[in-house]
Design a protein around this motif. Structure first.
Motif, PDB file in Angstrom:
ATOM      1  N   SER A  28       0.834  -1.201   0.000  1.00 41.19           N
ATOM      2  CA  SER A  28       0.000   0.000   0.000  1.00 41.19           C
ATOM      3  C   SER A  28       0.869   1.253   0.000  1.00 41.19           C
ATOM      4  O   SER A  28       0.605   2.211  -0.739  1.00 41.19           O
ATOM      5  CB  SER A  28      -0.913  -0.050   1.228  1.00 41.19           C
ATOM      6  N   VAL A  29       1.911   1.251   0.824  1.00 39.36           N
ATOM      7  CA  VAL A  29       2.807   2.412   0.880  1.00 39.36           C
ATOM      8  C   VAL A  29       3.515   2.578  -0.465  1.00 39.36           C
ATOM      9  O   VAL A  29       3.603   3.680  -1.013  1.00 39.36           O
ATOM     10  CB  VAL A  29       3.823   2.267   2.042  1.00 39.36           C
ATOM     11  N   LYS A  30       3.973   1.464  -1.029  1.00 37.10           N
ATOM     12  CA  LYS A  30       4.676   1.534  -2.312  1.00 37.10           C
ATOM     13  C   LYS A  30       3.764   2.105  -3.408  1.00 37.10           C
ATOM     14  O   LYS A  30       4.152   3.005  -4.155  1.00 37.10           O
ATOM     15  CB  LYS A  30       5.131   0.118  -2.681  1.00 37.10           C
ATOM     16  N   LYS A  31       2.529   1.574  -3.469  1.00 38.28           N
ATOM     17  CA  LYS A  31       1.601   2.029  -4.520  1.00 38.28           C
ATOM     18  C   LYS A  31       1.206   3.485  -4.332  1.00 38.28           C
ATOM     19  O   LYS A  31       0.841   4.164  -5.292  1.00 38.28           O
ATOM     20  CB  LYS A  31       0.340   1.169  -4.510  1.00 38.28           C
ATOM     21  N   SER A  32       1.221   3.968  -3.109  1.00 43.27           N
ATOM     22  CA  SER A  32       0.756   5.340  -2.845  1.00 43.27           C
ATOM     23  C   SER A  32       1.790   6.361  -3.288  1.00 43.27           C
ATOM     24  O   SER A  32       1.498   7.552  -3.334  1.00 43.27           O
ATOM     25  CB  SER A  32       0.494   5.531  -1.360  1.00 43.27           C
ATOM     26  N   LYS A  33       3.002   5.924  -3.555  1.00 36.99           N
ATOM     27  CA  LYS A  33       4.121   6.802  -3.913  1.00 36.99           C
ATOM     28  C   LYS A  33       4.527   7.693  -2.725  1.00 36.99           C
ATOM     29  O   LYS A  33       5.317   8.609  -2.877  1.00 36.99           O
ATOM     30  CB  LYS A  33       3.810   7.691  -5.134  1.00 36.99           C
ATOM     31  N   ALA A  34       3.953   7.417  -1.562  1.00 33.08           N
ATOM     32  CA  ALA A  34       4.384   8.133  -0.358  1.00 33.08           C
ATOM     33  C   ALA A  34       5.441   7.270   0.328  1.00 33.08           C
ATOM     34  O   ALA A  34       5.791   6.187  -0.151  1.00 33.08           O
ATOM     35  CB  ALA A  34       3.199   8.368   0.571  1.00 33.08           C
ATOM     36  N   ASP A  35       5.916   7.750   1.439  1.00 32.07           N
ATOM     37  CA  ASP A  35       6.910   7.007   2.192  1.00 32.07           C
ATOM     38  C   ASP A  35       6.326   6.746   3.588  1.00 32.07           C
ATOM     39  O   ASP A  35       5.416   7.461   4.014  1.00 32.07           O
ATOM     40  CB  ASP A  35       8.171   7.868   2.281  1.00 32.07           C
TER      41      ASP A  35
END
Ligand code: AMP
Ligand code: MG
Length: 322
Positions: free
Chosen positions: A62-69
């Protein structure tokens, strides 16, 4: 603010990340794994084991797909209840571990309210709806009134999804039976009398399932039975939703839960809304089913209302509204 939500009340474990945009929110990612028993219903411990197996990977994905960290996440929300105890504890434990390791605040939210909040979050014009929440286990009519969310009506026995799945099992259909019943119903058209149970703003379905099973045993057309089940149950749901709208004087209606995918249900509720000059909304399917983004949205709106996590962060299978 960026909020990560973890959903795990029943068959699904999901993680979603949203960013708030004042009164609305944008979904950055929403990943989900659904536990499907080989046969029969959901075994709570097995569903919880399933959730424990996948939760860490889902959080990373989920974090990876969100492009957030991970460091961008400002708030962690989780479904505190209602739901199946072992599943709730698994999701709550993951949320706590994440909150501790990231040193970020955590908030527990009501699963049913989350179905409403995601609608308000992603549909700009949807501000203050009556929610008809139709899922497997839950069937409720919910709205915000006098400072808090309240349940105006609900099923007195089984959820609408369970009602369809129960009859579907009699026909030998595989779970989930709702979509197949919808397809069969579209080929039926002769209405067969079925019990129509409404008490105030509550509904009941188990007598109807028994009557439908009797029609099946006596050789009536399966298509006509499915058609009659949909017409009867959805009319009852539409009627109680309309009562709640009249009672609360609200001008918006929102659908949520897996059964909201059904075209006939959408059509009936939309017609009712139009006749009242009210507006009808239904979120995209991946936000109607149980998912993490709706939990994140509910956490975000709860925080906006000034609610921080209370001391009791435990999961609660019988959680009421707040
Ligand atoms: P949920 O518990 O919210 O994940 O929703 C699952 C329930 O939705 C199951 O009982 C399904 O049979 C039901 N469902 C899914 N799609 C449809 C549909 N098109 N028509 C009626 N019920 C449906
Ligand atoms: Mg749900």
């Amino acid at each position: 603010m960026i909020c990560l939500g973890i959903e795990g009340t029943a068959h699904s474990i999901g993680v979603g990340i949203i960013e708030d945009k004042q009164d609305t929110c944008k979904v950055f990612s929403n990943v989900i794994k659904i536990y499907r028993p080989e046969k029969g219903g959901i075994h709570p411990r097995e569903a919880a084991n399933h959730h424990a197996t996948y939760i860490a990977d889902l959080i990373k994905e989920s974090v990876k797909k969100s492009k957030a960290d991970f460091s961008d996440v400002d708030l962690i929300a989780f479904s505190k209840g209602p739901g199946l105890g072992p599943c709730l504890r698994t999701a709550a434990t993951a949320a706590r571990a994440l909150s501790l390791s990231l040193d970020k605040p955590i908030i527990g939210v009501n699963h049913c309210v989350a179905h409403l909040e995601i609608g308000r979050g992603v549909i700009n014009e949807c501000k203050d709806p009556v929610l008809l929440y139709t899922s497997g286990a839950n069937t409720q009519v919910i709205a915000f009134a006098e400072g808090r969310y309240r349940v105006f009506g609900e099923t007195l026995d089984i959820g609408i999804g369970n009602c369809l799945d129960k009859f579907g099992r009699t026909l030998g259909l595989e779970f989930p039976c709702g979509p197949k019943i919808e397809e069969l119903a579209s080929r039926g058209g002769r209405y067969l009398d079925l019990p129509y149970s409404i008490k105030g703003m509550d509904v009941a379905f188990s007598g109807l399932v028994t009557a439908a099973e009797q029609y099946y045993t006596s050789g009536k057309s399966v298509e006509d039975i499915c058609y009659s089940i949909q017409e009867t149950t959805f009319a009852a749901l539409t009627e109680v939703t309309e009562r709640a709208m009249a009672h609360t004087e609200k001008q918006e209606v929102l659908l949520g839960g897996g059964v909201a995918a059904n075209k006939r249900l959408r059509n009936m509720v939309q017609t009712m809304a139009e006749e009242r000059n009210a507006r009808f909304f239904v979120p995209p399917k991946d936000l109607c089913i149980d998912n993490g983004a709706m939990v994140a949205a509910a956490g975000h709106f709860r925080l906006l209302r000034g609610n921080r996590a209370d001391l009791d962060l435990n999961a609660n299978p019988n959680l009421s509204m707040s």
